[in-house]
Design a protein around this motif. Sequence first.
Motif, short mmCIF file in Angstrom:
data_model
loop_
_atom_site.label_atom_id
_atom_site.label_comp_id
_atom_site.label_asym_id
_atom_site.label_seq_id
_atom_site.Cartn_x
_atom_site.Cartn_y
_atom_site.Cartn_z
N ALA A 1 35.34 38.42 43.24
CA ALA A 1 35.98 37.27 43.90
C ALA A 1 36.28 37.54 45.36
O ALA A 1 36.03 36.69 46.23
CB ALA A 1 37.26 36.91 43.15
N PHE A 2 36.82 38.73 45.66
CA PHE A 2 37.20 39.05 47.03
C PHE A 2 35.98 39.36 47.91
O PHE A 2 35.89 38.93 49.05
CB PHE A 2 38.18 40.21 47.06
CG PHE A 2 39.53 39.88 46.48
CD1 PHE A 2 40.12 38.65 46.69
CD2 PHE A 2 40.21 40.81 45.70
CE1 PHE A 2 41.36 38.34 46.15
CE2 PHE A 2 41.47 40.52 45.16
CZ PHE A 2 42.03 39.27 45.37
N LYS A 3 35.01 40.11 47.35
CA LYS A 3 33.87 40.53 48.16
C LYS A 3 32.94 39.37 48.49
O LYS A 3 32.25 39.39 49.51
CB LYS A 3 33.11 41.64 47.44
CG LYS A 3 33.82 42.99 47.48
CD LYS A 3 32.93 44.12 46.94
CE LYS A 3 33.60 45.47 47.13
NZ LYS A 3 32.73 46.59 46.70
N THR A 4 32.89 38.37 47.62
CA THR A 4 32.03 37.21 47.87
C THR A 4 32.76 36.09 48.60
O THR A 4 32.18 35.03 48.83
CB THR A 4 31.49 36.65 46.54
OG1 THR A 4 32.60 36.26 45.71
CG2 THR A 4 30.64 37.69 45.81
N ASN A 5 34.03 36.34 48.93
CA ASN A 5 34.86 35.33 49.62
C ASN A 5 35.10 34.07 48.78
O ASN A 5 35.45 33.02 49.33
CB ASN A 5 34.22 34.93 50.97
CG ASN A 5 34.34 36.03 52.00
OD1 ASN A 5 35.34 36.73 52.06
ND2 ASN A 5 33.29 36.20 52.78
N MET A 6 34.91 34.18 47.47
CA MET A 6 35.30 33.07 46.60
C MET A 6 36.79 32.81 46.74
O MET A 6 37.24 31.66 46.77
CB MET A 6 35.01 33.42 45.13
CG MET A 6 33.56 33.36 44.73
SD MET A 6 33.39 33.86 42.99
CE MET A 6 34.44 32.65 42.18
N ILE A 7 37.52 33.92 46.80
CA ILE A 7 38.98 33.85 46.90
C ILE A 7 39.42 34.70 48.08
O ILE A 7 38.98 35.84 48.24
CB ILE A 7 39.63 34.35 45.59
CG1 ILE A 7 39.23 33.42 44.43
CG2 ILE A 7 41.16 34.40 45.72
CD1 ILE A 7 39.49 34.00 43.06
N LYS A 8 40.29 34.14 48.91
CA LYS A 8 40.81 34.85 50.07
C LYS A 8 42.04 35.64 49.67
O LYS A 8 42.93 35.12 49.00
CB LYS A 8 41.18 33.85 51.18
CG LYS A 8 41.74 34.47 52.44
CD LYS A 8 40.69 35.23 53.21
CE LYS A 8 41.24 35.73 54.55
NZ LYS A 8 40.24 36.49 55.31
N ALA A 9 42.09 36.90 50.08
CA ALA A 9 43.23 37.74 49.76
C ALA A 9 44.19 37.82 50.94
O ALA A 9 43.76 37.89 52.09
CB ALA A 9 42.77 39.15 49.37
N VAL A 10 45.48 37.83 50.63
CA VAL A 10 46.52 38.04 51.62
C VAL A 10 47.27 39.31 51.25
O VAL A 10 47.68 39.48 50.09
CB VAL A 10 47.52 36.86 51.68
CG1 VAL A 10 48.65 37.16 52.66
CG2 VAL A 10 46.80 35.58 52.08
N THR A 11 47.44 40.21 52.20
CA THR A 11 48.25 41.40 51.99
C THR A 11 49.58 41.23 52.71
O THR A 11 49.70 40.41 53.63
CB THR A 11 47.53 42.66 52.49
OG1 THR A 11 47.08 42.45 53.85
CG2 THR A 11 46.32 42.97 51.61
#
Length: 366
Positions: free
Chosen positions: A132-142
């Motif tokens: 999900a994160f590597k394909t930019n399906m879902i954006k991660a926030v730290t």
Amino acid sequence: MKILEVIPSLNSGGAERFVVDLSNFLVQKNEVCLITLYELTGPKKFYLSDLNKKVNVISLNKRTGFDLSLIKKIQNVINVFKPDVVHTHTRAFDYLFILKFLNPKISFIHTVHSDAEKEAGGTIDRIFRKIAFKTNMIKAVTISPESDVSFRNFYKKQACLINNGRNVSHDLVISSHVKKEVDSFKQSVNTKVIICLAHISPVKRQPILARVINRLNKEGHDIVLLLIGRKFNQSMVSEIEDMKSNCVHMLGERHNPLEYLKYAGYYSLVSEYEGLPISLIEAIGVSSIPICTPVGGITNIIHNKENGFISKDISESSIYDSFKDLLRMSDDSIQAMRQKVLDSYRPFSMDVCGSKYIELFNEKNI
């Protein structure tokens, strides 16, 4: 803008406290719907009364384990609410993967509230998160520079860094009830009262903190520890109770922890790992001097002997040494440090944090 926030429950915890504050900020100029996966009953509704009435709250009756029926339930909410953004927290991520396929035009964002590898879960969970994160399906926030590093190291991918925030009023009034309760644990008018604000769990390591305070007290130092938080781990609760210490007290959950932090004036957290603790932001927001271990985003806020104390490592002996450093300080030095502690809060207000989330939500192609 229509924003859908999703979190398992509103238990007393840092991520839950954050979601409530963020929702209250967002709803000032946006439509906000908050989904909780579990039904809001008992301890799961701890923060419910703190939500702005404008926030539309929907609780789903989640079953134990991975509950496939939630996919349809969340999708039904999406169909009716028609959000521009779906923003998830903690284990709510587990239901994002399929939902993104069903709603390709909606932006999906997940906030990583802890060390990225620790939060990732088991093998299957990790696989889905990496895809999900590597394909930019879902954006991660730290939530802190340290958590951002952990994300990049684990996922080999860049996230969006937005420092955690908390709404702390400068006009906070301490009730007579809180003063009376805290005073009842003091051994003299000069007793240093340390507040640990966290649910009792292995990661937070409260028994270690209790042993340190108990040792200092036996050495003749006028100091007590008040543990505020859910008694999550019963074996740890029993371990602390078995100490039979007259200077360590478990208060359980409190709805007004800021009052305790402000009145006591000292805060401690000796976790094994962290993201950026909301309780630390609460502490510095009321100028409560922190004594913490050097983990996660704590090191991005606290600088040893400047605006608090950071132990050399996470060992019990290093934590003890940090408390000895505190006890050696003069009253004048303590007062000067309190101002530096309060100055540290400014970048971590919810106004700053929430505004950055709005900027992110408004970005195209996220």
